[in-house]
Design an enzyme around this catalytic site. Structure first.
Site, PDB file in Angstrom:
ATOM      1  CB  SER A 135      17.895 -68.053  13.573  1.00  0.00           C
ATOM      2  OG  SER A 135      18.121 -69.405  13.955  1.00  0.00           O
ATOM      3  CE1 TYR A 148      16.346 -69.669   8.509  1.00  0.00           C
ATOM      4  CE2 TYR A 148      17.860 -70.365  10.254  1.00  0.00           C
ATOM      5  CZ  TYR A 148      16.630 -69.844   9.857  1.00  0.00           C
ATOM      6  OH  TYR A 148      15.696 -69.495  10.809  1.00  0.00           O
TER       7      TYR A 148
HETATM    8  P1  NAD Z   1       7.210 -70.367   8.760  1.00  0.00           P
HETATM    9  O1  NAD Z   1       7.776 -71.012   7.544  1.00  0.00           O
HETATM   10  O2  NAD Z   1       6.141 -71.061   9.515  1.00  0.00           O
HETATM   11  O3  NAD Z   1       6.696 -68.911   8.392  1.00  0.00           O
HETATM   12  C1  NAD Z   1       7.396 -68.084   7.505  1.00  0.00           C
HETATM   13  C2  NAD Z   1       6.384 -67.314   6.694  1.00  0.00           C
HETATM   14  O4  NAD Z   1       7.107 -66.478   5.764  1.00  0.00           O
HETATM   15  C3  NAD Z   1       5.474 -68.223   5.842  1.00  0.00           C
HETATM   16  O5  NAD Z   1       4.134 -67.828   5.969  1.00  0.00           O
HETATM   17  C4  NAD Z   1       5.992 -68.013   4.421  1.00  0.00           C
HETATM   18  O6  NAD Z   1       4.990 -68.185   3.429  1.00  0.00           O
HETATM   19  C5  NAD Z   1       6.473 -66.565   4.493  1.00  0.00           C
HETATM   20  N1  NAD Z   1       7.453 -66.246   3.443  1.00  0.00           N
HETATM   21  C6  NAD Z   1       8.466 -67.029   2.976  1.00  0.00           C
HETATM   22  N2  NAD Z   1       9.106 -66.407   1.983  1.00  0.00           N
HETATM   23  C7  NAD Z   1       8.517 -65.191   1.835  1.00  0.00           C
HETATM   24  C8  NAD Z   1       8.740 -64.098   0.963  1.00  0.00           C
HETATM   25  N3  NAD Z   1       9.718 -64.119   0.029  1.00  0.00           N
HETATM   26  N4  NAD Z   1       7.950 -63.006   1.075  1.00  0.00           N
HETATM   27  C9  NAD Z   1       6.947 -62.965   2.007  1.00  0.00           C
HETATM   28  N5  NAD Z   1       6.671 -63.984   2.847  1.00  0.00           N
HETATM   29  C10 NAD Z   1       7.461 -65.083   2.758  1.00  0.00           C
HETATM   30  O7  NAD Z   1       8.462 -70.051   9.692  1.00  0.00           O
HETATM   31  P2  NAD Z   1       8.542 -69.799  11.278  1.00  0.00           P
HETATM   32  O8  NAD Z   1       9.115 -71.022  11.863  1.00  0.00           O
HETATM   33  O9  NAD Z   1       7.298 -69.220  11.781  1.00  0.00           O
HETATM   34  O10 NAD Z   1       9.714 -68.706  11.294  1.00  0.00           O
HETATM   35  C11 NAD Z   1       9.459 -67.318  11.409  1.00  0.00           C
HETATM   36  C12 NAD Z   1      10.775 -66.610  11.620  1.00  0.00           C
HETATM   37  O11 NAD Z   1      11.425 -67.119  12.784  1.00  0.00           O
HETATM   38  C13 NAD Z   1      11.769 -66.801  10.484  1.00  0.00           C
HETATM   39  O12 NAD Z   1      12.529 -65.631  10.323  1.00  0.00           O
HETATM   40  C14 NAD Z   1      12.652 -67.918  10.984  1.00  0.00           C
HETATM   41  O13 NAD Z   1      13.928 -67.904  10.374  1.00  0.00           O
HETATM   42  C15 NAD Z   1      12.721 -67.571  12.448  1.00  0.00           C
HETATM   43  N6  NAD Z   1      13.075 -68.709  13.300  1.00  0.00           N
HETATM   44  C16 NAD Z   1      12.214 -69.741  13.488  1.00  0.00           C
HETATM   45  C17 NAD Z   1      12.582 -70.795  14.323  1.00  0.00           C
HETATM   46  C18 NAD Z   1      11.677 -71.959  14.600  1.00  0.00           C
HETATM   47  O14 NAD Z   1      12.120 -72.886  15.299  1.00  0.00           O
HETATM   48  N7  NAD Z   1      10.462 -71.988  14.135  1.00  0.00           N
HETATM   49  C19 NAD Z   1      13.846 -70.789  14.935  1.00  0.00           C
HETATM   50  C20 NAD Z   1      14.694 -69.720  14.704  1.00  0.00           C
HETATM   51  C21 NAD Z   1      14.296 -68.673  13.892  1.00  0.00           C
END
Ligand code: NAD
Length: 248
Positions: A135, A148
């Site tokens: 991130s 985080y």
């Molecule tokens: P999201 O919450 O939509 O998806 C995350 C998924 O991980 C969910 O389906 C959740 O059920 C699953 N999950 C959570 N804990 C888990 C566990 N212990 N074991 C297995 N599965 C688990 O999140 P997103 O926004 O799609 O983010 C995806 C990745 O991108 C993450 O690593 C997040 O930190 C990173 N990220 C997202 C953003 C953003 O703006 N969306 C920005 C920076 C980084």
């Protein structure tokens, strides 16, 4: 035989979009996901596709080990691992319990370590790729995001350490997304398209908020066979936000 890619947290958000794009490009996908409802919905949607679902908490060593073994048996290989599963608990540090801190670190950082630890023996002989989703919060912060941000900073270091240990067979890189709108890409109970304003979009040098496809495109670039001189790196995909000078 299709190359099998494990996508943790692959049933919603960015992980789901990555899974669908990679299937389109001819990969087989193993979704490691904790949310049963999200798994059930995606399973229905993708019934005719090269995808298998494993109910896994990535912070549970035994579950990770078993699911990796099962994924290998189901597809006959493990080529790629995309460490995408993550949670955040944002609170003032005085209110963030030690248990909450550990939950975030265990899921976001230890989960990536465990998946890499148990997947690499299957990847080693033929070679493969690991892509860690970090991130931009690994590089810059808002208040009350210690757990985080620390977990994502750890991901950047885990990435270059793994690249040094696992090369030349396995290339390991991370992607640091900025603001990626996944509000509509959640399981039905939580999916609500967020209303994005002009200000939301135009603050980005690229002129818009990110989409999950932007991250999927970078994943495809890093998986491409010809891009095998890139390892240990972090790729920021944030529409230019981290390059903006913001002193008032
Ligand atoms: P999201 O919450 O939509 O998806 C995350 C998924 O991980 C969910 O389906 C959740 O059920 C699953 N999950 C959570 N804990 C888990 C566990 N212990 N074991 C297995 N599965 C688990 O999140 P997103 O926004 O799609 O983010 C995806 C990745 O991108 C993450 O690593 C997040 O930190 C990173 N990220 C997202 C953003 C953003 O703006 N969306 C920005 C920076 C980084």
């Amino acid at each position: 035989m299709k190359h099998n890619i494990i996508v943790s947290g692959g049933a919603q958000g960015i992980g789901k979009t990555i899974s669908l794009r990679l299937i389109e490009k001819g990969f087989a996908i193993s979704v490691f996901e904790i949310d049963q409802e999200a798994i059930d919905e995606f399973k229905l949607e993708a019934a005719d596709k090269a995808i298998a679902f494993y109910k896994v908490d990535v912070s549970d060593e035994m579950k990770v080990q078993n699911a990796i073994q099962k994924s290998f048996s189901d597809f006959g290989n493990i080529y790629g691992l995309i460490n995408n599963a993550a949670i955040s608990i944002n609170k003032p540090i005085t209110e963030l319990s030690y248990g909450e801190w550990k939950r975030v670190i265990d899921t976001n950082l230890s989960g990536a370590f465990l998946c890499a630890k148990y997947a690499t023996p299957f990847q080693q002989p033929a070679g493969g790729r690991i892509i860690d989703i970090a991130s931009t919060r690994a590089l810059q912060s808002e208040p009350n995001t210690e757990a985080y941000s620390a977990s994502k900073g750890g991901i950047l270091a885990l990435t270059h350490a793994l690249a040094a240990s696992l090369g030349p067979e396995i290339k390991v890189n991370s992607i640091s997304p900025g603001w990626i709108d996944v509000s509509a890409a959640k399981k039905k109970a939580n999916a609500r398209q967020e209303k994005l304003t002009q200000e939301d979009h135009l603050q980005h040098p690229a002129g818009r908020v990110g989409k999950a496809e932007d991250i999927a495109n970078m994943v495809l670039f890093l998986l491409a066979k010809e891009n095998d001189f890139i390892t240990g790196q972090n790729f920021v995909v944030d529409g230019g936000m981290t390059t903006k000078m913001i002193y008032v």
